[in-house]
Design an enzyme around this catalytic site. Structure first.
Site, mmCIF file in Angstrom:
data_model
loop_
_atom_site.group_PDB
_atom_site.id
_atom_site.type_symbol
_atom_site.label_atom_id
_atom_site.label_comp_id
_atom_site.label_asym_id
_atom_site.label_seq_id
_atom_site.Cartn_x
_atom_site.Cartn_y
_atom_site.Cartn_z
ATOM 1 N N ASP A 20 0.456 -0.990 0.048
ATOM 2 C CA ASP A 20 -0.066 -0.200 -0.019
ATOM 3 C C ASP A 20 0.640 1.216 -0.017
ATOM 4 O O ASP A 20 0.463 1.783 0.365
ATOM 5 C CB ASP A 20 -0.882 0.088 1.237
ATOM 6 N N HIS A 48 -4.422 -1.762 -5.373
ATOM 7 C CA HIS A 48 -3.914 -0.150 -6.471
ATOM 8 C C HIS A 48 -5.385 0.245 -6.532
ATOM 9 O O HIS A 48 -5.887 0.088 -6.990
ATOM 10 C CB HIS A 48 -3.473 -1.146 -7.277
HETATM 11 P P1 GDP Z 1 -0.657 0.435 -3.614
HETATM 12 O O1 GDP Z 1 -1.296 -1.106 -3.200
HETATM 13 O O2 GDP Z 1 0.446 0.598 -3.528
HETATM 14 O O3 GDP Z 1 -1.247 0.252 -4.947
HETATM 15 O O4 GDP Z 1 -1.466 1.269 -2.859
HETATM 16 P P2 GDP Z 1 -2.755 1.473 -2.222
HETATM 17 O O5 GDP Z 1 -3.539 2.429 -3.307
HETATM 18 O O6 GDP Z 1 -3.538 -0.001 -1.494
HETATM 19 O O7 GDP Z 1 -2.504 3.038 -1.139
HETATM 20 C C1 GDP Z 1 -2.100 4.152 -1.891
HETATM 21 C C2 GDP Z 1 -3.472 5.345 -1.220
HETATM 22 O O8 GDP Z 1 -2.917 6.000 -1.366
HETATM 23 C C3 GDP Z 1 -5.041 5.118 -2.403
HETATM 24 O O9 GDP Z 1 -5.218 5.435 -1.901
HETATM 25 C C4 GDP Z 1 -3.794 6.269 -3.446
HETATM 26 O O10 GDP Z 1 -4.716 7.175 -4.178
HETATM 27 C C5 GDP Z 1 -3.407 6.939 -2.364
HETATM 28 N N1 GDP Z 1 -1.596 7.660 -3.161
HETATM 29 C C6 GDP Z 1 -1.145 7.432 -3.926
HETATM 30 N N2 GDP Z 1 -0.425 8.257 -3.915
HETATM 31 C C7 GDP Z 1 -0.578 9.686 -2.539
HETATM 32 C C8 GDP Z 1 0.074 10.839 -2.509
HETATM 33 O O11 GDP Z 1 1.380 10.786 -2.901
HETATM 34 N N3 GDP Z 1 -0.760 11.528 -1.817
HETATM 35 C C9 GDP Z 1 -1.777 10.966 -1.210
HETATM 36 N N4 GDP Z 1 -2.577 11.882 -0.204
HETATM 37 N N5 GDP Z 1 -2.666 9.782 -1.248
HETATM 38 C C10 GDP Z 1 -1.829 8.431 -1.996
HETATM 39 P P1 IMO Z 2 -0.857 -3.983 -1.706
HETATM 40 O O1 IMO Z 2 -0.205 -4.600 -3.640
HETATM 41 C C1 IMO Z 2 -0.548 -4.864 2.103
HETATM 42 C C2 IMO Z 2 -0.353 -8.688 3.685
HETATM 43 C C3 IMO Z 2 -1.311 -8.442 4.890
HETATM 44 C C4 IMO Z 2 -1.333 -10.265 5.474
HETATM 45 C C5 IMO Z 2 -0.419 -10.745 4.909
HETATM 46 C C6 IMO Z 2 -0.659 -12.114 4.112
HETATM 47 O O2 IMO Z 2 -2.123 -3.606 -2.172
HETATM 48 O O3 IMO Z 2 0.218 -3.598 -1.490
HETATM 49 P P2 IMO Z 2 -1.978 -12.459 2.252
HETATM 50 O O4 IMO Z 2 -3.459 -12.588 2.151
HETATM 51 O O5 IMO Z 2 -1.213 -12.222 1.170
HETATM 52 O O6 IMO Z 2 -2.223 -14.464 2.621
HETATM 53 O O7 IMO Z 2 -2.039 -12.002 3.700
HETATM 54 O O8 IMO Z 2 0.193 -10.185 3.528
HETATM 55 N N1 IMO Z 2 -0.744 -8.153 2.700
HETATM 56 C C7 IMO Z 2 -0.816 -6.619 2.063
HETATM 57 N N2 IMO Z 2 -1.128 -5.841 2.512
HETATM 58 N N3 IMO Z 2 -1.056 -4.757 0.410
HETATM 59 C C8 IMO Z 2 -1.423 -5.753 -0.163
HETATM 60 O O9 IMO Z 2 -0.908 -5.556 -0.795
HETATM 61 C C9 IMO Z 2 -1.215 -6.796 0.283
HETATM 62 N N4 IMO Z 2 -1.080 -8.238 0.266
HETATM 63 C C10 IMO Z 2 -0.774 -8.912 1.013
HETATM 64 O O10 IMO Z 2 -2.912 -8.076 5.110
HETATM 65 O O11 IMO Z 2 -1.251 -9.077 6.314
HETATM 66 MG MG MG Z 3 -2.500 -2.008 -1.457
#
Ligand code: GDP
Ligand code: IMO
Ligand code: MG
Length: 427
Positions: A20, A48
């Site tokens: 994340d 994502h």
């Molecule tokens: P990922 O799994 O690595 O793609 O990340 P996620 O989408 O799960 O979580 C990142 C969150 O932060 C999302 O809601 C994005 O829209 C948000 N995000 C990404 N870059 C930025 C940033 O530079 N600033 C802010 N405020 N939010 C961001």
């Molecule tokens: P993105 O791509 C955050 C974490 C789960 C748990 C551990 C094992 O959005 O960054 P699983 O279901 O994979 O067996 O869970 O891994 N986990 C993540 N946490 N972002 C993710 O993906 C994750 N993918 C798995 O929360 O702790």
């Molecule tokens: Mg994510």
């Protein structure tokens, strides 16, 4: 833009912490210039998020470059795929008049996650008593377990119905010996072969060969990591990890693209740290500051909606991340979220019973005892979401970024200052 011109033919985007970090956002931005976007590992545990013109999209299995109709999207051999989830994502895209026919390819070597894998995931967590991993319950662990046990069912098996049916029967029987499963073999086989297969058939192919062809044609390829480095089955905080390799090795294995062909490897580093699920987290903030970061940063899981644990930036884990992945540069994300905090702490080392550690210990009991050694820096209070150049950032923010770059020894080339595509500082 100058930034794009310096990138090579193959760019990889990787999570550097516990997921994340904002991989989706950079992938989407780069996807304007990159024509082939591939996922290599993980499954629908990933979430994502992309925000374009105020509209939010969350992708679990589709690569984040899918929003550009010109792009070819690949779900690589290293992934585990829950097809009902994939079809739901395609349905959602159709609502925005987006079609993937002819431009989405799913590896025939990827493994299938069935509903019963998700059920098993839940039961395994229950059986762990107080030692739950806190999985996403998307069946990831059980599907990869089947793959490694050589009893998994691959996407390509669907193309040979008799083979698929026999393997499914054996797989269900295998799991029934250990779990109480609410699955009827006949219904499941029929669902896959009669309902899902006709929809999926056009996508299934040898993506390894396809990527080789695209590479040799000189097309620009973007490899989108999932999860995060410290969730890696080998290098993460085992057993509080996922069941695949979100590190660079997983990208090579999971697409069939060898290390020699990788150019830029961009590490996505959130300006602080978050973690979903259980496991050690040395810089965790269980106080008002942590609450504030969670609230301002919207730190709730994109996949499960769970509140993310929040804490300060941790350079100890990041040093290891850089080595593990041969990162060439950093995209620092969510710097805007830190605005309004009086001081910003950065863990530069761990203290273990009086000994200073610069690298994370692999033993979890030792790790659990580690205390962060902080560099305390003055915070900033300005709204930085409109900044687009490094010089426009307030001095304290610049110092924070500069310190991270100096400590880690690789350049911070882009800085996220908001969710939107345009909310980026180009260093
Ligand atoms: P990922 O799994 O690595 O793609 O990340 P996620 O989408 O799960 O979580 C990142 C969150 O932060 C999302 O809601 C994005 O829209 C948000 N995000 C990404 N870059 C930025 C940033 O530079 N600033 C802010 N405020 N939010 C961001
Ligand atoms: P993105 O791509 C955050 C974490 C789960 C748990 C551990 C094992 O959005 O960054 P699983 O279901 O994979 O067996 O869970 O891994 N986990 C993540 N946490 N972002 C993710 O993906 C994750 N993918 C798995 O929360 O702790
Ligand atoms: Mg994510």
């Amino acid at each position: 833009m100058a930034y794009f011109d310096q990138l090579g033919q193959v760019v990889t985007v990787l999570g550097t912490q516990w997921g994340d970090e904002g991989k989706g956002k950079l992938t989407d931005i780069l996807a304007e210039k990159y024509n082939v976007i591939a996922r290599a590992t993980g499954g629908s545990n990933a979430g994502h998020t992309i925000k374009v013109d105020g509209q939010k999209y969350v992708f679990h299995l589709l690569p984040s470059g899918v929003l550009y109709p010109k792009n070819i999207c690949v779900i690589g051999n290293g992934c585990v795929i829950h097809f009902p989830t994939l079809l739901k994502e395609l349905e959602n895209l159709a609502k925005y008049n987006m079609n993937v026919t002819g431009r989405l390819f799913v590896s025939d070597q990827a493994h299938i996650v069935f509903d019963y894998h998700q059920e098993i995931d839940g039961q395994q967590e229950e059986q762990k008593g107080g030692a739950q991993v806190g999985t996403t319950k998307r069946g990831i662990g059980p599907a990869y377990t089947d793959k490694m046990s050589r009893i998994g069912i691959r996407v390509g098996d669907l193309l040979f119905p008799d083979q698929f049916t026999a393997k499914l029967k054996a797989n269900i029987a295998h799991h029934r010996r250990m779990y109480n499963l609410d699955v009827d073999f006949e219904t499941e086989a029929k669902f896959y072969l009669e309902e899902l297969l006709p929809q999926l058939k056009p996508f299934i192919t040898d993506t390894v060969g396809l990527l080789e062809t695209y590479y040799k044609e000189g097309r620009k390829i973007l490899l989108e990591g999932a999860n995060g480095t410290h969730l890696d089955i080998d290098h993460g905080t085992y057993p509080y990890v996922t069941s695949s390799s979100p590190t660079i090795g997983g990208i090579c294995t999971g697409t069939g693209i060898g290390a020699h062909y990788l150019n830029d490897i961009v590490g996505i580093v959130k300006a602080y740290t978050t973690r979903v699920g259980a496991g050690p987290f040395v810089t965790e903030l269980e106080d008002e500051t942590g609450e504030k970061i969670r609230e301002i940063g919207g730190e709730f899981g994109s996949t499960t909606g769970r509140p993310r644990r929040c804490g300060w930036l941790d350079l100890v884990i990041l040093r290891r991340t850089i080595w593990l992945n041969s990162l060439t540069e950093i995209n620092l994300t969510k710097l805007d979220v830190l605005s309004g905090l009086e001081n910003l702490n950065i863990a530069v080392a761990y203290d273990y019973r009086g000994t200073k550690l610069l690298e994370p210990p692999s033993d979890l009991d030792i790790l659990a005892e580690c205390k962060p050694v902080y560099k305390v820096m003055p915070g900033f209070s300005e709204d930085i979401t409109k900044c687009r150049t490094f010089e426009e950032l307030p001095e304290a923010a610049r110092n924070y970024v500069q310190f991270i770059q100096d400590e880690l020894g690789i350049p911070v080339k882009t800085i996220g200052v908001g969710q939107g595509r345009d909310e980026m500082v180009w260093v």
